[in-house]
Design an enzyme around this catalytic site. Structure first.
Site, PDB file in Angstrom:
ATOM      1  N   HIS A 183       0.833  -1.199   0.000  1.00 30.13           N
ATOM      2  CA  HIS A 183       0.000   0.000   0.000  1.00 30.13           C
ATOM      3  C   HIS A 183       0.870   1.252   0.000  1.00 30.13           C
ATOM      4  O   HIS A 183       2.061   1.189   0.305  1.00 30.13           O
ATOM      5  CB  HIS A 183      -0.905   0.039   1.245  1.00 30.13           C
ATOM      6  CG  HIS A 183      -2.121  -0.833   1.122  1.00 30.13           C
ATOM      7  ND1 HIS A 183      -2.089  -2.180   1.423  1.00 30.13           N
ATOM      8  CD2 HIS A 183      -3.400  -0.561   0.724  1.00 30.13           C
ATOM      9  CE1 HIS A 183      -3.300  -2.702   1.218  1.00 30.13           C
ATOM     10  NE2 HIS A 183      -4.112  -1.735   0.794  1.00 30.13           N
TER      11      HIS A 183
ATOM     12  N   LYS B  16      -0.347   4.760   4.666  1.00 33.86           N
ATOM     13  CA  LYS B  16      -1.216   3.815   5.386  1.00 33.86           C
ATOM     14  C   LYS B  16      -0.701   3.590   6.803  1.00 33.86           C
ATOM     15  O   LYS B  16       0.503   3.401   7.011  1.00 33.86           O
ATOM     16  CB  LYS B  16      -1.298   2.485   4.618  1.00 33.86           C
ATOM     17  CG  LYS B  16      -2.292   1.521   5.239  1.00 33.86           C
ATOM     18  CD  LYS B  16      -2.706   0.428   4.279  1.00 33.86           C
ATOM     19  CE  LYS B  16      -3.648  -0.563   4.934  1.00 33.86           C
ATOM     20  NZ  LYS B  16      -4.910   0.042   5.385  1.00 33.86           N
TER      21      LYS B  16
HETATM   22  P1  NAD Z   1      -7.161   9.410   5.420  1.00 36.54           P
HETATM   23  O1  NAD Z   1      -6.277   9.601   6.601  1.00 36.54           O
HETATM   24  O2  NAD Z   1      -6.783  10.099   4.138  1.00 36.54           O
HETATM   25  O3  NAD Z   1      -8.672   9.881   5.768  1.00 36.54           O
HETATM   26  C1  NAD Z   1      -9.303   9.685   7.002  1.00 36.54           C
HETATM   27  C2  NAD Z   1     -10.083  10.966   7.298  1.00 36.54           C
HETATM   28  O4  NAD Z   1     -10.892  10.759   8.470  1.00 36.54           O
HETATM   29  C3  NAD Z   1      -9.140  12.150   7.610  1.00 36.54           C
HETATM   30  O5  NAD Z   1      -9.476  13.237   6.764  1.00 36.54           O
HETATM   31  C4  NAD Z   1      -9.410  12.442   9.074  1.00 36.54           C
HETATM   32  O6  NAD Z   1      -9.278  13.805   9.410  1.00 36.54           O
HETATM   33  C5  NAD Z   1     -10.868  11.977   9.192  1.00 36.54           C
HETATM   34  N1  NAD Z   1     -11.319  11.794  10.566  1.00 36.54           N
HETATM   35  C6  NAD Z   1     -10.632  11.279  11.631  1.00 36.54           C
HETATM   36  N2  NAD Z   1     -11.385  11.331  12.755  1.00 36.54           N
HETATM   37  C7  NAD Z   1     -12.581  11.864  12.381  1.00 36.54           C
HETATM   38  C8  NAD Z   1     -13.771  12.184  13.107  1.00 36.54           C
HETATM   39  N3  NAD Z   1     -13.891  11.975  14.418  1.00 36.54           N
HETATM   40  N4  NAD Z   1     -14.801  12.743  12.409  1.00 36.54           N
HETATM   41  C9  NAD Z   1     -14.707  12.976  11.081  1.00 36.54           C
HETATM   42  N5  NAD Z   1     -13.580  12.719  10.360  1.00 36.54           N
HETATM   43  C10 NAD Z   1     -12.542  12.166  11.005  1.00 36.54           C
HETATM   44  O7  NAD Z   1      -7.285   7.847   5.194  1.00 36.54           O
HETATM   45  P2  NAD Z   1      -7.836   7.048   3.914  1.00 36.54           P
HETATM   46  O8  NAD Z   1      -6.703   6.617   3.057  1.00 36.54           O
HETATM   47  O9  NAD Z   1      -8.982   7.808   3.301  1.00 36.54           O
HETATM   48  O10 NAD Z   1      -8.384   5.717   4.614  1.00 36.54           O
HETATM   49  C11 NAD Z   1      -9.343   5.785   5.650  1.00 36.54           C
HETATM   50  C12 NAD Z   1      -9.647   4.371   6.150  1.00 36.54           C
HETATM   51  O11 NAD Z   1     -10.275   3.619   5.110  1.00 36.54           O
HETATM   52  C13 NAD Z   1      -8.393   3.567   6.544  1.00 36.54           C
HETATM   53  O12 NAD Z   1      -8.716   2.768   7.657  1.00 36.54           O
HETATM   54  C14 NAD Z   1      -8.137   2.704   5.319  1.00 36.54           C
HETATM   55  O13 NAD Z   1      -7.424   1.527   5.602  1.00 36.54           O
HETATM   56  C15 NAD Z   1      -9.555   2.398   4.911  1.00 36.54           C
HETATM   57  N6  NAD Z   1      -9.738   1.975   3.515  1.00 36.54           N
HETATM   58  C16 NAD Z   1     -10.662   1.002   3.329  1.00 36.54           C
HETATM   59  C17 NAD Z   1     -10.973   0.597   2.036  1.00 36.54           C
HETATM   60  C18 NAD Z   1     -12.083  -0.407   1.849  1.00 36.54           C
HETATM   61  O14 NAD Z   1     -12.391  -0.766   0.694  1.00 36.54           O
HETATM   62  N7  NAD Z   1     -12.750  -0.849   2.914  1.00 36.54           N
HETATM   63  C19 NAD Z   1     -10.312   1.170   0.951  1.00 36.54           C
HETATM   64  C20 NAD Z   1      -9.371   2.165   1.187  1.00 36.54           C
HETATM   65  C21 NAD Z   1      -9.113   2.582   2.481  1.00 36.54           C
END
Ligand code: NAD
Length: 270
Positions: free
Chosen positions: A158, A162
């Site tokens: 990744h 991450k």
């Molecule tokens: P990222 O860090 O870019 O985004 C996460 C966002 O959540 C940030 O903008 C952060 O400020 C926000 N956040 C944190 N606490 C919060 C709160 N209390 N209220 C509102 N917003 C809040 O991360 P990302 O790359 O977008 O990934 C996010 C998650 O999704 C990770 O756990 C990642 O592993 C997962 N993910 C899952 C899949 C899937 O298909 N299930 C795919 C990609 C990523």
């Protein structure tokens, strides 16, 4: 259908905002970021370079999740585990469906989702892509067919940002392989080798983790036997596959009874 996006300024949050704005029949109810974020008060459409006139009507990013749940039919959460736990409670309190893509969930977070699912439709999947959900079935089937003479190793890569490892997807692939063998992953998983480890233990399921660049998500399940190797690989070249899967799950929630569902339920692969 009105969609709320918590964590809307994140990598996945922005992708979701774009996809909702581009999808007929979906309306962006709003988005939140964590309290104190510089994004609070900004126009949500401007976040993804779209004009405010594209359908958000100038909706601003807020930090009040409760108000967002009240305004939404479905809320999509790709944030961090602690936030997901709080959002699960709000989904239950408001009877609003919640799609959870956040990974790194531990027992307490999963317990909160289970509790919330008594009162709300919850879809949780470590990977929302159609391809990976097919791969889960193939992994279970292959592990069952090949048996313990084939060593199972799961390799994932990744992007450099991450924060959890191995990826949630690698772990569910490990669970699928373990299910195929009729064993419990926690008893056979080998999550780190360094130094003089000794020979590989028969029956173990090993994990290897790579981090770098902008890789959206690569996973390979290796079945290594004597004289041959079977490898099942999935490569995501864009985060849009995860966002599209999340929106498919959001639409699927309409008319479903409260409960905890997986992407395999959504795709009819259960
Ligand atoms: P990222 O860090 O870019 O985004 C996460 C966002 O959540 C940030 O903008 C952060 O400020 C926000 N956040 C944190 N606490 C919060 C709160 N209390 N209220 C509102 N917003 C809040 O991360 P990302 O790359 O977008 O990934 C996010 C998650 O999704 C990770 O756990 C990642 O592993 C997962 N993910 C899952 C899949 C899937 O298909 N299930 C795919 C990609 C990523």
């Amino acid at each position: 259908m009105k969609i709320g996006i918590v964590g809307c300024a994140g990598r996945m949050g922005r992708m979701l905002v774009s996809e909702v704005l581009a999808t007929d029949g979906l309306e962006l109810a709003g988005g939140t970021e964590q309290p104190g974020s510089d994004f609070i008060g900004q126009d949500i459409a401007a976040l993804v370079g779209a004009e405010a006139a594209t359908g958000t009507g100038g909706v601003l990013i807020g930090d009040e999740a409760q108000a967002l749940f009240q305004a939404s039919d479905v809320v999509i959460d790709f944030t961090v585990p602690a936030a997901t736990k709080a959002h699960a409670q709000l989904a239950a309190d408001n009877g609003v469906a919640l799609i959870v893509g956040t990974t790194g969930l531990e027992a307490s977070h999963l317990g909160a989702l289970k509790d919330a699912s008594a009162r709300a439709v919850i879809v949780q999947a470590a990977n929302m892509s159609v391809g990976v959900n097919l791969l889960l079935g193939l992994t279970e089937q292959t592990a069952k067919a090949l048996g313990e003479d084939y060593d199972i190793e799961i390799v994932e890569m990744h992007h450099r940002h991450k924060v959890d490892a191995p990826s949630g997807t690698a772990l569910v692939l490990g669970e699928a392989a373990a299910a195929g063998r009729g064993v419990n992953l926690s008893k056979v998983s080998d999550r780190g080798r360094d130094g003089v480890t000794g020979a590989r233990k028969a029956g173990d399921i090993g994990f290897a983790v790579l981090r770098g660049g902008d890789v959206a998500g690569d996973h390979t399940v290796v079945f290594a036997g004597d004289g041959e190797r079977v490898e099942l690989t999935h490569k995501a070249s864009s985060r849009s596959v995860f966002a599209q899967g999340a929106l498919r799950a959001a639409k699927w929630t309409e008319g479903q009874a409260p409960g905890l569902y997986s992407m395999r339920d959504v795709l009819g692969l259960g």
